[in-house]
Design a protein around this motif. Structure first.
Motif, PDB file in Angstrom:
ATOM      1  N   LEU A  86     -15.606  16.105   2.115  1.00 63.46           N
ATOM      2  CA  LEU A  86     -16.510  16.002   3.255  1.00 63.46           C
ATOM      3  C   LEU A  86     -17.961  15.934   2.842  1.00 63.46           C
ATOM      4  CD1 LEU A  86     -14.929  18.773   5.347  1.00 63.46           C
ATOM      5  CD2 LEU A  86     -15.310  16.466   6.168  1.00 63.46           C
ATOM      6  N   THR A  87     -18.754  15.293   3.596  1.00 67.03           N
ATOM      7  CA  THR A  87     -20.183  15.508   3.512  1.00 67.03           C
ATOM      8  C   THR A  87     -20.685  15.853   4.902  1.00 67.03           C
ATOM      9  OG1 THR A  87     -20.425  13.107   3.655  1.00 67.03           O
ATOM     10  CG2 THR A  87     -20.691  14.136   1.464  1.00 67.03           C
ATOM     11  N   LYS A  88     -21.009  14.878   5.693  1.00 64.80           N
ATOM     12  CA  LYS A  88     -21.539  15.161   7.028  1.00 64.80           C
ATOM     13  C   LYS A  88     -21.040  14.124   8.011  1.00 64.80           C
ATOM     14  CE  LYS A  88     -26.027  15.734   5.810  1.00 64.80           C
ATOM     15  NZ  LYS A  88     -27.446  15.845   6.110  1.00 64.80           N
ATOM     16  N   GLY A  89     -21.552  14.216   9.221  1.00 65.93           N
ATOM     17  CA  GLY A  89     -21.377  13.167  10.217  1.00 65.93           C
ATOM     18  C   GLY A  89     -19.931  12.874  10.540  1.00 65.93           C
ATOM     19  N   GLU A  90     -19.582  11.619  10.487  1.00 68.19           N
ATOM     20  CA  GLU A  90     -18.272  11.203  10.984  1.00 68.19           C
ATOM     21  C   GLU A  90     -17.114  11.905  10.280  1.00 68.19           C
ATOM     22  OE1 GLU A  90     -18.462   7.218  13.401  1.00 68.19           O
ATOM     23  OE2 GLU A  90     -17.435   7.132  11.465  1.00 68.19           O
ATOM     24  N   THR A  91     -17.268  12.116   8.988  1.00 66.20           N
ATOM     25  CA  THR A  91     -16.147  12.734   8.281  1.00 66.20           C
ATOM     26  C   THR A  91     -15.912  14.166   8.766  1.00 66.20           C
ATOM     27  OG1 THR A  91     -17.676  13.216   6.516  1.00 66.20           O
ATOM     28  CG2 THR A  91     -16.190  11.367   6.163  1.00 66.20           C
ATOM     29  N   LEU A  92     -16.984  14.869   9.084  1.00 66.71           N
ATOM     30  CA  LEU A  92     -16.806  16.224   9.597  1.00 66.71           C
ATOM     31  C   LEU A  92     -16.144  16.165  10.972  1.00 66.71           C
ATOM     32  CD1 LEU A  92     -17.280  19.220   9.041  1.00 66.71           C
ATOM     33  CD2 LEU A  92     -19.519  19.008  10.091  1.00 66.71           C
ATOM     34  N   LYS A  93     -16.503  15.143  11.725  1.00 64.77           N
ATOM     35  CA  LYS A  93     -15.886  14.966  13.038  1.00 64.77           C
ATOM     36  C   LYS A  93     -14.384  14.722  12.883  1.00 64.77           C
ATOM     37  CE  LYS A  93     -18.145  12.390  16.244  1.00 64.77           C
ATOM     38  NZ  LYS A  93     -18.542  11.075  16.798  1.00 64.77           N
ATOM     39  N   ASP A  94     -14.035  13.916  11.885  1.00 59.73           N
ATOM     40  CA  ASP A  94     -12.619  13.682  11.623  1.00 59.73           C
ATOM     41  C   ASP A  94     -11.904  14.977  11.250  1.00 59.73           C
ATOM     42  OD1 ASP A  94     -12.281  11.074  12.238  1.00 59.73           O
ATOM     43  OD2 ASP A  94     -12.677  10.311  10.213  1.00 59.73           O
ATOM     44  N   THR A  95     -12.564  15.755  10.419  1.00 64.21           N
ATOM     45  CA  THR A  95     -11.982  17.038  10.034  1.00 64.21           C
ATOM     46  C   THR A  95     -11.758  17.900  11.267  1.00 64.21           C
ATOM     47  OG1 THR A  95     -13.276  16.900   8.026  1.00 64.21           O
ATOM     48  CG2 THR A  95     -12.240  19.005   8.492  1.00 64.21           C
ATOM     49  N   ALA A  96     -12.745  17.884  12.148  1.00 65.79           N
ATOM     50  CA  ALA A  96     -12.622  18.656  13.384  1.00 65.79           C
ATOM     51  C   ALA A  96     -11.372  18.244  14.145  1.00 65.79           C
ATOM     52  CB  ALA A  96     -13.861  18.445  14.241  1.00 65.79           C
ATOM     53  N   ARG A  97     -11.157  16.940  14.234  1.00 67.59           N
ATOM     54  CA  ARG A  97      -9.974  16.455  14.956  1.00 67.59           C
ATOM     55  C   ARG A  97      -8.685  16.943  14.304  1.00 67.59           C
ATOM     56  NH1 ARG A  97     -11.723  10.966  15.145  1.00 67.59           N
ATOM     57  NH2 ARG A  97     -13.073  10.609  16.935  1.00 67.59           N
TER      58      ARG A  97
END
Lengths: 309, 185
Positions: A86-97
């Motif tokens: 992970l870094t930030k932004g969309e990838t963190l959002k994906d992780t959240a999902r």
């Protein structure tokens, strides 16, 4: 008495009121007592799933949260930095999902970027507990520091607390400043001007660049670890010079009031910010902090995770 | 004698004198039922149970001329409905003399209703050790049990409807005169 806690997340101490903080500390009293029982486990969070999501490395905070969750009968999964990219932004959002898809009830997040826990909290039904985000906040560390001071000195109001070291990069310092000021303590920050700029005074604290002036007057010294991993050359005078100017050596420790508490969030750099004799001395409450950290995290998990979504 | 009508709490059931008599009688029954008063531990459930336990202990001291151990048993973290309610129960620190082996623990509460609080209290006590026996004393038993639990000592049996509520007021915990009231909703 009705419950005064209505938050699903704990993101920082800045947004808490003095009442909120005191309520967590009172709840901690009850969970500390559980540690004295023959059976140190209660069913409060039975059936809940907690994900320890540590994008930055950590041993003591992760272990403390993990043990706290075990003692509350929650199921725990650990995800480390190596198992995600992970870094930030969309990838963190994906992780959240993905975390949501696992039906996680509580997510304990440590992340290198300030605001990452807030980002997840805004998007998830699950409770999000900030276990340290960048140089922003580390609320459970500050709560356990406050709890330890309150336990030893009865109350926080009126105490004079020195926070010494790398303030600029320290989320521990930031959370402590918010908590201490809300509860009525006086705070003095001590360190080289590159790491403790005068701008901090706008928060309502005092700033000093001379440790000898401060040590004789305070009730608590909280020493922060010099964070080599975050350090940029231009901020830092060099280890030798730092020790000479700001280290709590056994010689300097003689300046402290006899009942002054010596605290450190760990891990300790012995011989850098603190001498071994002081870290292991009678005024040190460093190991009490570790014990209290467990009780504080049980309280926080119970309060945030126990509320029906 | 009818207790004086109180402001808003509902129909008066017990006044201060009736509460005193009920707890006094419970103290007698506890002394009768337990030959070794030294083995007793009164464990009050916060917050009114703790006060009721204190009063019973005082009567036992007066009647039985014996000092009994008292403690606090908090049930909040042992409840079976955490996470299903909008409001979390407030947790208090429990305080029991240990070890509990060979002791008789008497759980003390103000009102016995579904029995779920008592189940949680039994669970909590067991995490402190294994007492010889556990008994139950309540000021009011209002019926409607959801678990196979019965009290050993009862101040007042009061059949109620589920839509009704029992309000207990004690000077020390509520800053109001002692009284038990039935409130219809």
């Amino acid at each position: 008495m009705t419950n005064r806690w209505t938050r699903k997340d704990l993101l920082g101490l800045r947004e808490l009121t003095a009442d909120d903080i005191n309520f967590v500390l009172e709840t901690t009293d009850a969970f500390k007592e559980v540690g004295t029982r023959e059976i140190k486990k209660v069913p409060a969070l039975r059936g809940k799933t907690l994900i320890n999501f540590f994008v930055e490395p950590s041993t003591r905070t992760r272990t403390s949260f993990e043990l706290a969750a075990f003692r509350l009968s929650a199921d725990v999964i650990n995800i480390g930095a190596t198992t995600s990219s992970l870094t930030k932004g969309e990838t963190l959002k994906d992780t959240a999902r993905n975390l949501e898809a696992l039906h996680a009830d509580i997510i304990v997040l440590r992340h290198g970027s300030a605001g990452a826990p807030q980002f997840l909290a805004n998007r998830l039904k699950a409770s999000v507990i900030n276990a340290g985000d960048g140089a922003h906040e580390h609320p459970t560390q500050a709560l356990l520091d406050l709890y330890t001071m309150r336990e030893r000195r009865g109350k926080i109001a009126g105490l004079h607390v020195a926070i010494i070291g790398d303030i600029l990069f320290s989320r521990v310092a930031r959370s402590n400043i918010f908590g201490l000021l809300k509860l009525g303590a006086r705070v003095t920050l001590v360190g080289p001007s590159t790491l403790v700029p005068r701008e901090f005074e706008t928060l309502g604290v005092e700033v000093s660049h001379k440790i000898e002036d401060v040590l004789p007057t305070v009730d608590v010294v909280n020493l922060l670890r010099i964070q080599h991993e975050r350090q940029r050359r231009e901020y830092f005078p060099g280890l030798g010079e730092y020790i000479r100017l700001f280290g709590l050596t056994k010689h300097r420790a003689k300046l402290l009031k006899p009942d002054c508490l010596v605290m450190h969030p760990g891990p300790i750099n012995r011989g850098v910010e603190i001498d071994s004799e002081v870290a292991d001395g009678l005024q040190s409450v460093i190991l009490d902090q570790v014990t209290n950290g467990l009780a504080v995290r049980m309280a926080v998990l119970y309060l945030c995770g126990g509320i029906s979504a | 004698m009818k207790p004086k009508q109180n402001s808003s709490a509902g129909v008066p059931i017990l006044d201060a004198e009736a509460i005193r008599r009920a707890l006094h009688r419970i103290a007698h029954e506890i002394i009768e039922g337990n030959s070794n008063l030294k083995s007793l531990v009164l464990a009050g459930i916060p917050s009114r149970g703790v006060e009721i336990a204190r009063r019973i202990a005082a009567f036992i001291r007066e009647i039985g001329n014996a000092e009994v151990d008292s403690g606090i048993i908090d049930v909040a973290m042992h409840r079976d409905d955490v996470g299903t309610r909008k409001e979390l129960p407030v947790v208090h620190a429990s305080k029991l003399p240990v070890p509990l082996e060979d002791r008789t623990v008497i759980i003390v509460d103000d009102v016995l209703y579904t029995g779920r609080t008592v189940r949680a209290a039994i669970d909590a006590i067991n995490s402190f050790g294994r007492p010889a026996r556990i008994q139950l004393a309540v000021l009011v038993d209002r019926g409607h049990r959801e678990l196979p639990i019965r009290p050993d000592y009862v101040g007042k049996n009061l059949p109620t409807a589920t839509r009704e509520q029992i309000q207990v007021r004690l000077q020390e915990t509520d800053k109001e005169p002692d009284g038990v009231y039935l409130e219809k909703q």
